[in-house]
Each structure stands twice: as C-alpha cells, then as structure tokens.
Write a protein that holds these residues in place. Structure first.
Motif, PDB file in Angstrom:
ATOM      1  N   TYR A 318      34.267  28.158  33.845  1.00 13.15           N
ATOM      2  CA  TYR A 318      33.824  28.813  32.973  1.00 13.15           C
ATOM      3  C   TYR A 318      33.345  28.120  32.026  1.00 13.15           C
ATOM      4  O   TYR A 318      33.426  26.832  31.730  1.00 13.15           O
ATOM      5  CB  TYR A 318      34.934  29.660  32.814  1.00 13.15           C
ATOM      6  N   PHE A 319      32.024  28.864  31.590  1.00 14.92           N
ATOM      7  CA  PHE A 319      31.698  28.382  30.156  1.00 14.92           C
ATOM      8  C   PHE A 319      31.364  29.533  29.789  1.00 14.92           C
ATOM      9  O   PHE A 319      31.114  30.503  29.177  1.00 14.92           O
ATOM     10  CB  PHE A 319      29.947  28.092  30.312  1.00 14.92           C
ATOM     11  N   SER A 320      31.092  29.219  27.755  1.00 11.40           N
ATOM     12  CA  SER A 320      30.711  30.042  27.276  1.00 11.40           C
ATOM     13  C   SER A 320      29.313  30.419  26.940  1.00 11.40           C
ATOM     14  O   SER A 320      28.681  29.303  26.970  1.00 11.40           O
ATOM     15  CB  SER A 320      30.953  29.016  26.115  1.00 11.40           C
ATOM     16  N   LEU A 321      28.524  31.057  27.021  1.00  5.43           N
ATOM     17  CA  LEU A 321      27.040  31.801  26.950  1.00  5.43           C
ATOM     18  C   LEU A 321      26.504  31.251  25.158  1.00  5.43           C
ATOM     19  O   LEU A 321      25.741  31.706  25.544  1.00  5.43           O
ATOM     20  CB  LEU A 321      27.301  32.817  27.157  1.00  5.43           C
ATOM     21  N   ASP A 322      27.424  30.950  24.454  1.00  9.99           N
ATOM     22  CA  ASP A 322      27.121  30.000  23.634  1.00  9.99           C
ATOM     23  C   ASP A 322      26.756  28.992  23.580  1.00  9.99           C
ATOM     24  O   ASP A 322      26.231  28.235  21.824  1.00  9.99           O
ATOM     25  CB  ASP A 322      27.497  30.916  22.398  1.00  9.99           C
ATOM     26  N   GLU A 323      26.953  28.040  24.391  1.00 15.07           N
ATOM     27  CA  GLU A 323      27.574  26.692  24.164  1.00 15.07           C
ATOM     28  C   GLU A 323      26.888  26.420  26.112  1.00 15.07           C
ATOM     29  O   GLU A 323      27.571  26.076  26.801  1.00 15.07           O
ATOM     30  CB  GLU A 323      28.683  25.887  24.829  1.00 15.07           C
ATOM     31  N   PRO A 324      25.405  26.238  25.828  1.00 16.31           N
ATOM     32  CA  PRO A 324      24.480  26.056  27.617  1.00 16.31           C
ATOM     33  C   PRO A 324      25.035  24.729  27.690  1.00 16.31           C
ATOM     34  O   PRO A 324      25.185  24.550  29.155  1.00 16.31           O
ATOM     35  CB  PRO A 324      23.597  25.533  26.747  1.00 16.31           C
ATOM     36  N   SER A 325      25.745  23.989  27.071  1.00 12.79           N
ATOM     37  CA  SER A 325      26.066  22.665  27.146  1.00 12.79           C
ATOM     38  C   SER A 325      27.064  22.660  28.028  1.00 12.79           C
ATOM     39  O   SER A 325      27.515  21.490  28.980  1.00 12.79           O
ATOM     40  CB  SER A 325      26.490  21.498  25.713  1.00 12.79           C
ATOM     41  N   MET A 326      27.863  23.697  27.767  1.00 14.78           N
ATOM     42  CA  MET A 326      29.234  23.673  28.909  1.00 14.78           C
ATOM     43  C   MET A 326      29.151  23.933  30.028  1.00 14.78           C
ATOM     44  O   MET A 326      29.607  23.843  31.293  1.00 14.78           O
ATOM     45  CB  MET A 326      29.883  24.792  27.943  1.00 14.78           C
ATOM     46  N   LEU A 327      27.650  24.578  30.061  1.00 17.18           N
ATOM     47  CA  LEU A 327      27.571  24.790  31.842  1.00 17.18           C
ATOM     48  C   LEU A 327      27.378  24.391  32.466  1.00 17.18           C
ATOM     49  O   LEU A 327      26.915  23.315  33.012  1.00 17.18           O
ATOM     50  CB  LEU A 327      26.191  26.206  31.698  1.00 17.18           C
ATOM     51  N   ALA A 328      26.359  22.531  31.848  1.00 15.71           N
ATOM     52  CA  ALA A 328      25.490  21.805  31.863  1.00 15.71           C
ATOM     53  C   ALA A 328      26.760  19.984  32.481  1.00 15.71           C
ATOM     54  O   ALA A 328      26.971  20.009  33.429  1.00 15.71           O
ATOM     55  CB  ALA A 328      25.070  21.171  31.036  1.00 15.71           C
ATOM     56  N   ASP A 329      27.601  20.520  31.741  1.00 19.33           N
ATOM     57  CA  ASP A 329      28.936  20.161  31.628  1.00 19.33           C
ATOM     58  C   ASP A 329      30.127  20.449  32.873  1.00 19.33           C
ATOM     59  O   ASP A 329      30.275  19.074  33.803  1.00 19.33           O
ATOM     60  CB  ASP A 329      29.857  19.864  30.401  1.00 19.33           C
ATOM     61  N   ALA A 330      29.850  21.549  33.015  1.00 16.65           N
ATOM     62  CA  ALA A 330      30.434  22.160  34.744  1.00 16.65           C
ATOM     63  C   ALA A 330      29.614  22.130  35.672  1.00 16.65           C
ATOM     64  O   ALA A 330      30.421  21.267  37.167  1.00 16.65           O
ATOM     65  CB  ALA A 330      30.634  23.725  34.834  1.00 16.65           C
ATOM     66  N   ILE A 331      28.850  21.627  35.690  1.00 14.60           N
ATOM     67  CA  ILE A 331      27.552  21.524  37.068  1.00 14.60           C
ATOM     68  C   ILE A 331      27.614  19.831  36.941  1.00 14.60           C
ATOM     69  O   ILE A 331      27.768  19.661  38.511  1.00 14.60           O
ATOM     70  CB  ILE A 331      26.103  21.636  37.017  1.00 14.60           C
ATOM     71  N   ILE A 332      27.655  19.458  36.034  1.00 16.83           N
ATOM     72  CA  ILE A 332      28.148  18.170  36.166  1.00 16.83           C
ATOM     73  C   ILE A 332      29.502  17.327  36.493  1.00 16.83           C
ATOM     74  O   ILE A 332      29.636  16.509  37.427  1.00 16.83           O
ATOM     75  CB  ILE A 332      27.831  17.176  34.741  1.00 16.83           C
ATOM     76  N   LYS A 333      30.770  18.188  36.118  1.00 15.12           N
ATOM     77  CA  LYS A 333      32.085  18.171  37.189  1.00 15.12           C
ATOM     78  C   LYS A 333      32.210  18.148  38.012  1.00 15.12           C
ATOM     79  O   LYS A 333      32.567  17.404  39.738  1.00 15.12           O
ATOM     80  CB  LYS A 333      32.383  18.642  36.428  1.00 15.12           C
ATOM     81  N   TYR A 334      31.258  19.071  39.311  1.00 15.81           N
ATOM     82  CA  TYR A 334      31.119  19.480  40.765  1.00 15.81           C
ATOM     83  C   TYR A 334      30.339  18.201  41.010  1.00 15.81           C
ATOM     84  O   TYR A 334      30.700  18.150  42.048  1.00 15.81           O
ATOM     85  CB  TYR A 334      30.890  20.770  40.876  1.00 15.81           C
ATOM     86  N   ILE A 335      29.165  18.324  40.666  1.00 15.93           N
ATOM     87  CA  ILE A 335      28.120  17.010  41.380  1.00 15.93           C
ATOM     88  C   ILE A 335      29.038  15.362  41.350  1.00 15.93           C
ATOM     89  O   ILE A 335      29.092  14.835  42.623  1.00 15.93           O
ATOM     90  CB  ILE A 335      26.955  16.805  40.648  1.00 15.93           C
ATOM     91  N   ASN A 336      29.776  15.381  40.777  1.00 18.05           N
ATOM     92  CA  ASN A 336      30.827  13.899  40.322  1.00 18.05           C
ATOM     93  C   ASN A 336      31.981  13.976  41.082  1.00 18.05           C
ATOM     94  O   ASN A 336      32.242  12.996  41.209  1.00 18.05           O
ATOM     95  CB  ASN A 336      30.592  13.394  39.108  1.00 18.05           C
ATOM     96  N   ASP A 337      32.525  14.951  41.607  1.00 19.22           N
ATOM     97  CA  ASP A 337      33.910  15.101  42.298  1.00 19.22           C
ATOM     98  C   ASP A 337      34.191  15.635  43.153  1.00 19.22           C
ATOM     99  O   ASP A 337      34.243  17.157  43.295  1.00 19.22           O
ATOM    100  CB  ASP A 337      35.291  15.099  40.903  1.00 19.22           C
ATOM    101  N   ALA A 338      34.095  15.159  44.435  1.00 19.24           N
ATOM    102  CA  ALA A 338      33.737  15.435  45.849  1.00 19.24           C
ATOM    103  C   ALA A 338      35.160  16.200  45.454  1.00 19.24           C
ATOM    104  O   ALA A 338      35.059  17.389  46.422  1.00 19.24           O
ATOM    105  CB  ALA A 338      33.077  14.746  46.703  1.00 19.24           C
ATOM    106  N   ASP A 339      35.751  16.072  45.581  1.00 23.67           N
ATOM    107  CA  ASP A 339      37.547  16.238  46.455  1.00 23.67           C
ATOM    108  C   ASP A 339      37.606  17.636  45.309  1.00 23.67           C
ATOM    109  O   ASP A 339      38.311  18.267  45.824  1.00 23.67           O
ATOM    110  CB  ASP A 339      38.494  15.200  46.050  1.00 23.67           C
ATOM    111  N   PHE A 340      37.602  17.580  43.955  1.00 23.37           N
ATOM    112  CA  PHE A 340      37.146  18.816  42.648  1.00 23.37           C
ATOM    113  C   PHE A 340      36.917  19.694  43.724  1.00 23.37           C
ATOM    114  O   PHE A 340      36.749  20.624  43.550  1.00 23.37           O
ATOM    115  CB  PHE A 340      37.424  18.471  41.664  1.00 23.37           C
TER     116      PHE A 340
END
Length: 386
Positions: A318-340
């Motif tokens: 999930y990400f807050s609509l008030d904080e676009p950086s949270m969406l960017a961080d979530a995308i990066i987490k998926y990219i960097n952690d294949a198992d997760f």
C-alpha cells in the motif's frame, strides 16, 4: 417466484464485465428470472444463462439526454412489467426510475461518487461533474423508494449511510470476471530489465494518475529503468492535460503510454505482460480493478484506502496518496526482492479466488429469496418459492 431484472442505463466497462458473469448465473429451480432490456443493452452480454428469459423492449432504449433527465419509466414499460407481475424488481445496473414502486425492489450502488458531492466537483470536467451530480440526485431521490440496497464494501455502506435513506441493505462484494483467473498459480516470475508497470482507470482526478507520475519521477532519479502504461478513457480532458504537462516537465515522455480502451482479452494480455500492477483510485465502491491484477498472479500495489484494504488485504503493498515516494519505494521493494515479490503475487492470487462473481450472484439471489420467504411467513407477500 418471479424476479424482473431491469437492464437500463449507461454502464462502465468494469460493470459490463461484472454483469456479464452475473447474467450467466441462475439461482435454480422454482425461481423465474426475466431480463428486461433494450436490444442495444443485450448486445453487451452474449453469455446470458439459458434459463433467464430475455424480454426485449424499445421502452428502455434511451438517448443520452433522456437517460440523464427523465425521471420515470415510459407508460408502455410500466404496463409491460405490470403484465409480467414480478414478485421483485432488481435494478442490476444501479439505475432506476419512478413507476415501479408497487414492487419489492433491489438496487446495487455501483458509483461511490453518488454519495460524495465534494468529490463530484473536483473531477476537472464540467460534463462529468454535472452528469454525475444529476445521477447522484436521482439516486438519492430513488433510494427513498427502493426496498433494499446492495453495497459492495463496508466502506461503501459506511460512507453512503451518512447521506442515503436506507430501508434495508446487504454488503456483497464484487469480484473480477472469471476470465481473469489463471489456471494455476505462477511462481518464480522474473522481472524485466525495463520494469513494466500498469495502471488501469479512467483519466480523471479520483484515479490519481498525477500521484503515479510523481512516483515515476522518483524512480527515474533513483536510476530505475521502467515503462508505465495507463489504460483508461480520458473522461477529464483538463486532468489529462495536467498529466501530459507533468510528464513533459519530468522528461518521462518516452516512458509512459496512454491507451484509451481495450477489449477484455487485451486487458488480460496487458496485465500478463506487466511486472507490477498499480491501483491509485481513492473513491471506488470496491477494488475490483486490483483483483484483476491479483487474479493474474501479479504483485499489486494499491492506494491505502478502505475499499482496497477490504479486498487486497495482505495480498499487496500500500501507499499513501499524499506521499508518491511511498509508491516508488513499494515498486523498488518488489524489484529488489524476487522472493518477496513472488510470495506476494501468489498470496494475492489465492485471496482473489476466495470470492468470485458466482459468489456475488448467489449472495444477491440468496438475499432476495430469503426476504421473500420471511415476508411469506409474516403473511405480507404472496411470493411462491418452490
């Protein structure tokens, strides 16, 4: 028992997909179901259950003007329903008019903007705002005369109950069309070198494409190679222009595509080709769009809203609509952690299968039939349920 399904009004692509599966279901022996609709309406639904009787009527054929402004069904249609003499009328598209108050009635609230005037006028389109406002007024007026309302989430009921007169209700979740479900869960998916992101929703402020674009700016600054596709009709031209202005300002022209419309098969193909599925809406009745991504076993990221929480649960980020950086961080987490990423994709997939549109249809009819039996026991109805 006789149930008249009233097929009228304008339906979005998502609602057409949902109703296609609803109309392929029949509650079983002893229940007579008839669909009253125009020939134009019928063409959207080729897979209607053979036991549902289709009764075509020109009286439900509407122009955009008459659909928006008329308050009552035509006399010829009211006469047709009276001659059929149903025990129940079910306004399956969420659109109803005056004239059938004699009958026990059910309706589905399928547009959360009908209960939120403030958001209606933030949609950057005079046409959309005025049209939605008129439909919202009509829905509120008609709700006083509707016996029962189906809501598709707790959130939808809670928000609506503040402004709607509700005689009786039931919360019945939507789900995505079964065509979206893969045959088996897919594990170990490799992410592409150029990460493919997908966001589906009309181009209009409450879908928050601008927030997604702000998140993409962060990804670019962090050196992430990506492409994003927005799929959705440009309902607000002004908002679309704002999106294009921001895309140019961030120099993202070569990384973002807009597609106005795709058939269901094309939507499925686009989901299958993406690496991460993003939902950024803030006021839907439920999170059916997210479930389409979950059903294709894609890792999903959703705006942190009550309706998303109800459907996605712990099957996505999930990400807050008030904080676009949270969406960017979530995308990066998926990219960097294949198992997760793959664990979350499979978890979302399994969750999506727990409630299907067959369950939705069954729950609608169970409520209608149960009410009929209870009314019969109280001696307040002549319903016959065999």
């Amino acid at each position: 028992m006789k149930i008249a399904l009233i097929g009228s009004g304008v339906s979005s692509g998502g609602l057409v997909s949902m109703l296609s599966e609803f109309l392929s279901y029949h509650p079983g022996k002893g229940i007579e179901v008839s669909l009253f609709c125009s020939d134009e309406f019928l063409h959207q639904y080729p897979g209607i259950h053979p036991d549902i009787k289709v009764q075509l009527t020109d009286a439900l054929t509407e122009t955009k003007r008459s659909g928006l402004l008329s308050l009552s069904y035509r006399d010829v249609f009211i006469k047709q329903i009276n001659e059929y003499n149903p025990d129940v009328v079910f306004y399956i598209t969420g659109s109803s008019k005056n004239g059938l108050e004699l009958y026990n009635s059910y309706i589905v609230l399928n547009n959360q903007l009908y209960t939120n005037y403030c958001k209606i006028f933030k949609q950057r389109s005079l046409k959309v705002s005025l049209t939605t406002f008129v439909f919202a007024l009509k829905f509120r007026q008609r709700a006083k005369k509707i016996s029962h309302i189906f809501f598709s989430s707790e959130y939808s009921y809670r928000e609506s109950s503040v402004v709607l007169p509700i005689n009786d209700y039931k919360i019945v979740s939507f789900a995505c069309n079964s065509n979206f479900y893969v045959d088996k869960s897919i594990s170990g998916q490799e992410i592409k070198n150029t990460v493919e992101l997908l966001n589906i929703g009309s181009i209009i402020p409450y879908k928050n494409q601008l927030v997604v674009i702000d998140a993409l700016k962060v990804l670019k600054e962090k050196g992430i190679d990506f492409r994003l596709t927005f799929i959705g009709k440009k309902l607000s031209k002004g908002y679309y222009k704002d999106c294009i202005t921001k895309i140019k300002m961030y120099d993202l022209d070569e990384r973002i595509d807009f597609i106005e419309w795709l058939p269901q098969k094309g939507i499925i193909e686009k989901i299958d080709s993406c690496d991460i599925f993003i939902n950024s809406s803030d006021t839907d009745t439920c999170a059916t769009a997210v479930e389409e991504g979950m059903a294709r076993c894609k890792p999903v990221i959703a705006s942190d809203t009550p309706f998303n929480r109800e459907m996605v649960r712990d099957g996505g980020l999930y990400f807050s609509l008030d904080e676009p950086s949270m969406l960017a961080d979530a995308i990066i987490k998926y990219i960097n952690d294949a198992d997760f990423r793959n664990v979350m994709a499979i978890k979302g997939y399994e969750l999506s299968k727990k409630w299907t549109l067959k369950d939705t249809a069954r729950a609608y009819y169970d409520k209608i039939i149960s009410d009929a039996l209870n009314n019969k026991k109280r001696g307040s109805s002549g319903f016959s349920v065999n």
